[in-house]
Write an enzyme that holds these catalytic residues in place. Structure first.
Site, PDB file in Angstrom:
ATOM      1  CB  SER A 162      -0.957  -0.007   1.190  1.00 53.72           C
ATOM      2  OG  SER A 162      -0.326  -0.522   2.313  1.00 53.72           O
ATOM      3  CG  HIS A 185      -2.850  -0.678  -3.343  1.00 55.21           C
ATOM      4  ND1 HIS A 185      -2.944   0.647  -2.993  1.00 55.21           N
ATOM      5  CD2 HIS A 185      -3.104  -1.382  -2.210  1.00 55.21           C
ATOM      6  CE1 HIS A 185      -3.242   0.738  -1.716  1.00 55.21           C
ATOM      7  NE2 HIS A 185      -3.344  -0.470  -1.212  1.00 55.21           N
ATOM      8  CD  GLU A 199      -3.162   3.584  -5.719  1.00 52.00           C
ATOM      9  OE1 GLU A 199      -2.975   2.858  -4.718  1.00 52.00           O
ATOM     10  OE2 GLU A 199      -3.107   4.817  -5.657  1.00 52.00           O
ATOM     11  CG  ASN A 203      -2.688   4.016   1.574  1.00 48.66           C
ATOM     12  OD1 ASN A 203      -3.734   4.193   2.186  1.00 48.66           O
ATOM     13  ND2 ASN A 203      -2.322   2.830   1.125  1.00 48.66           N
TER      14      ASN A 203
HETATM   15  N1  CAA Z   1     -16.786 -10.452   0.743  1.00 51.75           N
HETATM   16  C1  CAA Z   1     -17.844 -10.421  -0.076  1.00 51.75           C
HETATM   17  N2  CAA Z   1     -18.832  -9.500   0.030  1.00 51.75           N
HETATM   18  C2  CAA Z   1     -18.754  -8.612   1.042  1.00 51.75           C
HETATM   19  C3  CAA Z   1     -17.677  -8.582   1.933  1.00 51.75           C
HETATM   20  C4  CAA Z   1     -16.658  -9.557   1.744  1.00 51.75           C
HETATM   21  N3  CAA Z   1     -15.579  -9.596   2.538  1.00 51.75           N
HETATM   22  N4  CAA Z   1     -17.858  -7.561   2.808  1.00 51.75           N
HETATM   23  C5  CAA Z   1     -19.008  -6.954   2.473  1.00 51.75           C
HETATM   24  N5  CAA Z   1     -19.557  -7.590   1.405  1.00 51.75           N
HETATM   25  C6  CAA Z   1     -20.743  -7.186   0.674  1.00 51.75           C
HETATM   26  C7  CAA Z   1     -22.026  -7.418   1.417  1.00 51.75           C
HETATM   27  O1  CAA Z   1     -22.530  -8.710   1.207  1.00 51.75           O
HETATM   28  C8  CAA Z   1     -22.927  -6.364   0.794  1.00 51.75           C
HETATM   29  O2  CAA Z   1     -23.384  -6.809  -0.474  1.00 51.75           O
HETATM   30  P1  CAA Z   1     -24.695  -6.135  -1.197  1.00 51.75           P
HETATM   31  O3  CAA Z   1     -24.309  -4.746  -1.576  1.00 51.75           O
HETATM   32  O4  CAA Z   1     -24.940  -7.009  -2.389  1.00 51.75           O
HETATM   33  O5  CAA Z   1     -25.794  -6.193  -0.168  1.00 51.75           O
HETATM   34  C9  CAA Z   1     -21.983  -5.196   0.551  1.00 51.75           C
HETATM   35  O6  CAA Z   1     -20.676  -5.756   0.502  1.00 51.75           O
HETATM   36  C10 CAA Z   1     -22.056  -4.178   1.665  1.00 51.75           C
HETATM   37  O7  CAA Z   1     -21.804  -4.834   2.903  1.00 51.75           O
HETATM   38  P2  CAA Z   1     -22.714  -4.688   4.202  1.00 51.75           P
HETATM   39  O8  CAA Z   1     -24.152  -4.452   3.809  1.00 51.75           O
HETATM   40  O9  CAA Z   1     -22.410  -5.817   5.115  1.00 51.75           O
HETATM   41  O10 CAA Z   1     -22.134  -3.436   4.955  1.00 51.75           O
HETATM   42  P3  CAA Z   1     -22.034  -1.929   4.551  1.00 51.75           P
HETATM   43  O11 CAA Z   1     -23.118  -1.487   3.641  1.00 51.75           O
HETATM   44  O12 CAA Z   1     -21.805  -1.272   5.835  1.00 51.75           O
HETATM   45  O13 CAA Z   1     -20.668  -1.880   3.692  1.00 51.75           O
HETATM   46  C11 CAA Z   1     -18.338  -1.759   3.365  1.00 51.75           C
HETATM   47  C12 CAA Z   1     -19.465  -2.376   4.184  1.00 51.75           C
HETATM   48  C13 CAA Z   1     -18.411  -2.275   1.924  1.00 51.75           C
HETATM   49  C14 CAA Z   1     -17.034  -2.250   4.005  1.00 51.75           C
HETATM   50  C15 CAA Z   1     -18.511  -0.196   3.398  1.00 51.75           C
HETATM   51  O14 CAA Z   1     -18.601   0.251   4.716  1.00 51.75           O
HETATM   52  C16 CAA Z   1     -17.354   0.523   2.735  1.00 51.75           C
HETATM   53  O15 CAA Z   1     -17.305   0.647   1.522  1.00 51.75           O
HETATM   54  N6  CAA Z   1     -16.424   1.024   3.562  1.00 51.75           N
HETATM   55  C17 CAA Z   1     -15.218   1.699   3.071  1.00 51.75           C
HETATM   56  C18 CAA Z   1     -14.199   0.653   2.758  1.00 51.75           C
HETATM   57  C19 CAA Z   1     -12.909   1.265   2.288  1.00 51.75           C
HETATM   58  O16 CAA Z   1     -12.706   2.466   2.239  1.00 51.75           O
HETATM   59  N7  CAA Z   1     -11.976   0.373   1.942  1.00 51.75           N
HETATM   60  C20 CAA Z   1     -10.655   0.777   1.534  1.00 51.75           C
HETATM   61  C21 CAA Z   1      -9.736   0.695   2.695  1.00 51.75           C
HETATM   62  S1  CAA Z   1      -8.126   1.208   2.269  1.00 51.75           S
HETATM   63  C22 CAA Z   1      -7.413  -0.177   1.691  1.00 51.75           C
HETATM   64  O17 CAA Z   1      -7.937  -1.251   1.676  1.00 51.75           O
HETATM   65  C23 CAA Z   1      -6.068  -0.080   1.127  1.00 51.75           C
HETATM   66  C24 CAA Z   1      -4.978   0.459   1.881  1.00 51.75           C
HETATM   67  O18 CAA Z   1      -3.930   0.575   1.272  1.00 51.75           O
HETATM   68  C25 CAA Z   1      -5.011   0.849   3.292  1.00 51.75           C
END
Ligand code: CAA
Length: 301
Positions: A127, A148, A160, A198
């Site tokens: 990352s 990424h 990315e 990031n």
């Molecule tokens: N595998 C498969 N499906 C998943 C899943 C997983 N691990 N986690 C969630 N889902 C699915 C759910 O089944 C749901 O599907 P539908 O849309 O078809 O209903 C959908 O994703 C949304 O999940 P939830 O309804 O359980 O929960 P939510 O609406 O609160 O969403 C979230 C959860 C998708 C995590 C949302 O909160 C989100 O987008 N958060 C931001 C995440 C983010 O910013 N990620 C990047 C982090 S930075 C990074 O990763 C890189 C780095 O370098 C640090």
């Protein structure tokens, strides 16, 4: 050698090194798209946990009718979990998703370079660490690239793709078409500390932590500002807990060192929380408490 043709789903297998949250998510999306996956880790326990979590996430997709039961079973069956790195000997693409430490990644890249066919691509899910530096430890720097992914990998559509200084255009094109075959949207970025994601996200999280440390607002209030005012799905401190506070501090240190700019210094509160073992969701406590798997977070550090 036409790398793109060589990497069609069902034709070749890919290796994923590291079976934590990101590695298992990456294995999930490759297997779901039809690739055979060798998921490698030094810990058999970690591999066992990865297999369970991939199974659970595939079942979640079955429940949401994104996959049939048979497709989910077939995807899981395409993943070989192993502690034996030599099983990576035939893969055409390896995606390293180990802990965010240069020395560890250097060792893995040296090993992959020795093990994998000469025309295989070595990608890192780092990352923030320099792809150019990782490429330089191998004998195939033109075939090294950043791939990424974002957590949760099965859900987030971005990849990315980071070109190191030495990355060949064919390597970029092959990885871009593989990302599309996974159903992802590739975005091209040049190598610089933290890339785009990031470099921009971590200062936001860090500043949010400073606001809490200085008593400007509670963690909940900071998060509400971003959820309700800017339509972020998670506020920055919930997101920090989700990513892992240790990961955030590691990335901030890479930014601080890479740019030589004190504006990236990790907030002392973040550092103290990591020292206390409050790493966020994965340790049960960060800016919020996570009493049990699946239970809603409770407020309070
Ligand atoms: N595998 C498969 N499906 C998943 C899943 C997983 N691990 N986690 C969630 N889902 C699915 C759910 O089944 C749901 O599907 P539908 O849309 O078809 O209903 C959908 O994703 C949304 O999940 P939830 O309804 O359980 O929960 P939510 O609406 O609160 O969403 C979230 C959860 C998708 C995590 C949302 O909160 C989100 O987008 N958060 C931001 C995440 C983010 O910013 N990620 C990047 C982090 S930075 C990074 O990763 C890189 C780095 O370098 C640090």
């Amino acid at each position: 050698m036409d790398l793109q043709a060589a990497m069609q789903p069902g034709v070749d297998s890919v290796g994923v090194i590291g079976s934590g949250t990101m590695g298992s998510g990456i294995a999930h999306v490759f297997a779901r798209a039809g690739y055979s996956v060798v998921l490698c880790d030094v810990s058999a326990d970690a591999l066992e946990r990865a297999r369970k979590s991939i199974g659970a996430n595939l079942s979640r997709e079955v429940k949401k009718q994104k996959l049939t039961e048979a497709e989910a079973e077939a995807a899981l069956a395409r993943i070989t979990c192993t502690t034996e790195r030599t099983l990576l000997g035939k893969v055409r693409l390896a995606v390293e998703a180990a802990t965010e430490r240069f020395e560890l990644k250097r060792k893995i890249f040296e090993e992959l370079d020795a093990l994998l066919p000469a025309n295989a691509i070595l990608a890192s899910n780092t990352s923030s660490i320099s792809i150019t530096r990782l490429a330089a430890v191998t004998g195939r720097p033109e075939r090294v690239i950043g791939m990424h992914f974002f957590n949760p990998v099965p859900v987030m559509t971005l990849v990315e793709i980071i070109r190191g200084l030495q990355t060949a255009p064919e390597t970029y094109q092959a990885v871009e078409s593989i990302a599309r075959a996974l159903g992802k949207t590739p975005v091209e970025v040049n190598d610089a500390p933290g890339f785009v994601s990031n470099r921009v996200l971590m200062p936001l999280i860090n500043e949010a932590a400073f606001a809490v440390m200085e008593g400007v607002a509670t963690a909940e209030a900071v998060d509400q500002v971003f959820q309700l005012g800017m339509a972020h799905p998670m506020g920055p401190l919930t997101l920090a807990d989700f990513i892992g506070l240790d990961v955030c501090v590691d990335i901030l240190r890479v930014l601080q060192e890479g740019y030589g700019d004190p504006k990236y210094r990790p907030c002392p509160l973040l550092v103290r929380m990591v020292d206390a073992g409050w790493l966020g969701r994965k340790s049960g406590r960060g800016f919020y408490r996570y009493p049990a798997e699946g239970a809603p977070p409770r407020a309070g550090r």
